[in-house]
Design a protein around this motif. Structure first.
Motif, mmCIF file in Angstrom:
data_model
loop_
_atom_site.group_PDB
_atom_site.id
_atom_site.type_symbol
_atom_site.label_atom_id
_atom_site.label_comp_id
_atom_site.label_asym_id
_atom_site.label_seq_id
_atom_site.Cartn_x
_atom_site.Cartn_y
_atom_site.Cartn_z
ATOM 1 N N UNK A 1 -69.923 59.840 69.779
ATOM 2 C CA UNK A 1 -69.951 58.717 71.080
ATOM 3 C C UNK A 1 -70.886 57.556 70.642
ATOM 4 N N UNK A 2 -70.344 57.122 69.230
ATOM 5 C CA UNK A 2 -70.663 55.762 68.810
ATOM 6 C C UNK A 2 -69.555 55.265 67.948
ATOM 7 N N UNK A 3 -69.740 53.867 67.678
ATOM 8 C CA UNK A 3 -68.962 53.449 66.911
ATOM 9 C C UNK A 3 -68.867 53.483 65.399
ATOM 10 N N UNK A 4 -69.629 54.429 64.868
ATOM 11 C CA UNK A 4 -69.590 54.579 63.523
ATOM 12 C C UNK A 4 -68.110 55.724 63.227
ATOM 13 N N UNK A 5 -67.544 55.183 61.963
ATOM 14 C CA UNK A 5 -66.401 56.095 61.488
ATOM 15 C C UNK A 5 -66.992 57.025 60.439
ATOM 16 N N UNK A 6 -66.874 58.282 60.997
ATOM 17 C CA UNK A 6 -67.444 59.376 60.058
ATOM 18 C C UNK A 6 -66.346 60.152 59.292
ATOM 19 N N UNK A 7 -66.980 60.330 58.184
ATOM 20 C CA UNK A 7 -66.097 60.996 57.354
ATOM 21 C C UNK A 7 -66.890 62.152 56.640
ATOM 22 N N UNK B 1 -66.653 52.453 71.309
ATOM 23 C CA UNK B 1 -66.681 54.066 71.256
ATOM 24 C C UNK B 1 -65.431 54.819 71.446
ATOM 25 N N UNK B 2 -65.026 55.745 70.613
ATOM 26 C CA UNK B 2 -63.619 56.060 70.390
ATOM 27 C C UNK B 2 -63.192 56.541 71.665
ATOM 28 N N UNK B 3 -64.064 57.666 72.480
ATOM 29 C CA UNK B 3 -63.782 58.322 73.815
ATOM 30 C C UNK B 3 -63.449 57.029 74.821
ATOM 31 N N UNK B 4 -63.880 55.904 74.632
ATOM 32 C CA UNK B 4 -63.055 54.807 75.569
ATOM 33 C C UNK B 4 -62.005 54.280 75.338
ATOM 34 N N UNK B 5 -61.783 54.027 73.968
ATOM 35 C CA UNK B 5 -60.298 53.643 73.617
ATOM 36 C C UNK B 5 -59.334 54.810 74.040
ATOM 37 N N UNK B 6 -59.842 56.014 73.672
ATOM 38 C CA UNK B 6 -58.778 57.097 73.505
ATOM 39 C C UNK B 6 -58.603 57.206 75.272
ATOM 40 N N UNK B 7 -59.548 57.142 76.107
ATOM 41 C CA UNK B 7 -59.234 57.277 77.342
ATOM 42 C C UNK B 7 -58.107 56.200 78.048
ATOM 43 N N UNK B 8 -58.416 54.834 77.453
ATOM 44 C CA UNK B 8 -57.308 54.014 78.173
ATOM 45 C C UNK B 8 -56.052 54.207 77.590
ATOM 46 N N UNK B 9 -56.160 54.814 76.154
ATOM 47 C CA UNK B 9 -54.677 55.221 75.516
ATOM 48 C C UNK B 9 -54.129 56.191 76.375
ATOM 49 N N UNK B 10 -54.777 57.496 76.781
ATOM 50 C CA UNK B 10 -54.344 58.520 77.396
ATOM 51 C C UNK B 10 -53.783 58.236 78.811
ATOM 52 N N UNK C 1 -55.614 62.409 89.029
ATOM 53 C CA UNK C 1 -56.817 61.525 88.588
ATOM 54 C C UNK C 1 -57.377 61.873 87.335
ATOM 55 N N UNK C 2 -57.531 60.918 86.356
ATOM 56 C CA UNK C 2 -58.051 61.234 85.052
ATOM 57 C C UNK C 2 -59.188 60.576 84.866
ATOM 58 N N UNK C 3 -60.214 61.416 84.420
ATOM 59 C CA UNK C 3 -61.528 60.776 84.368
ATOM 60 C C UNK C 3 -61.916 60.259 83.084
ATOM 61 N N UNK C 4 -62.575 59.359 82.947
ATOM 62 C CA UNK C 4 -62.852 58.800 81.271
ATOM 63 C C UNK C 4 -63.411 60.083 80.691
ATOM 64 N N UNK C 5 -62.966 60.067 79.261
ATOM 65 C CA UNK C 5 -63.630 61.011 78.364
ATOM 66 C C UNK C 5 -64.836 61.061 78.231
ATOM 67 N N UNK C 6 -65.487 62.108 78.001
ATOM 68 C CA UNK C 6 -66.876 62.096 77.185
ATOM 69 C C UNK C 6 -66.796 62.620 75.922
#
Length: 222
Positions: free
Chosen positions: A80-86, A104-113, A69-74
């Motif tokens: 945890x925002x849509x800002x692209x930080x540098x 949010x990146x963790x949501x997209x990464x969760x689906x990717x993983x 079972x893979x839980x969604x990333x926190x």
């Protein structure tokens, strides 16, 4: 007194000023375009193999006869925002103007993983939050950092994610691992997004390689 010709000139100028002012007020102000970037799941990221034909993720040789079972990333703040930080120095974060992550990146990464690990087929079943049933092991993860670091003429994207693998029956942690990956990127938002997608693919492979080295019970080899 004004002469008729002078009066006409004054009225004409006043009318012209009024028209220009009215147009300026009524004309819409064009806002800069906001571009949004995705971290694409691997079923949409096809790669070319040696024969030139497209192929998906190749499954691994070792297989566990287990359900993972893979839980969604926190995610840690502020990632945890849509800002692209540098970052251009060690202590100051900035974000790209008019450029955002599509979610949010963790949501997209969760689906990717999730889809990547399903593609590798190292486990009998890979399930996630919509699964109702028994799982043998549970994988949780946290996005620690997703930043573009810009220094002088160099620029790199850093992706750091920590994972904990837990025995779902006993609740005991089996293993903990932090993956910190980086790759060069041009100092702009588009390159940031492109390299992040490459790092996401690298992360899924590194995660799968780590998982199949763990001493999990009831595993069989294909």
């Amino acid at each position: 007194m004004y002469r008729p010709t002078q009066l006409l000139k004054i009225l004409s100028i006043a009318a012209s000023v009024s028209i220009i002012t009215s147009c300026g007020i009524l004309s819409p102000v064009k806002s800069p375009e906001v571009k949004q970037y995705q971290i694409i799941a691997p079923n949409l990221q096809m790669t070319r193999n040696a024969t030139g034909t497209e192929s998906a993720i190749q499954k691994t040789e070792k297989r566990f006869d287990l359900t993972l079972f893979i839980a969604p990333l926190t995610a840690d703040q502020p990632y945890n925002s849509t800002q692209m930080y540098y970052r251009e120095n060690n202590y100051e974060l900035a974000s790209y103007t008019h450029n955002l992550w599509a979610a949010d990146p963790e949501q997209m990464l969760s689906k990717n993983l999730l889809q990547s690990l399903q593609g590798y087929q190292s486990f009998k079943n890979i399930v996630s939050s919509n699964f109702i049933g028994y799982a043998d092991y549970r994988l949780t993860g946290n996005l620690n950092q997703l930043t573009q670091v810009i220094k002088a003429n160099e620029s790199n994207v850093i992706l750091s994610v920590s994972f904990t693998l837990t025995n779902a029956n006993s609740g005991q942690a089996v293993a903990i691992k932090t993956f910190t990956l980086n790759k060069p990127a041009k100092a702009n938002a588009k390159s940031f997004a492109n390299v992040t997608n490459e790092l996401a693919a690298d992360l899924s492979k590194a995660l799968n390689d780590w998982l199949i080295t763990q001493p999990l019970s009831n595993n069989t080899s294909n």
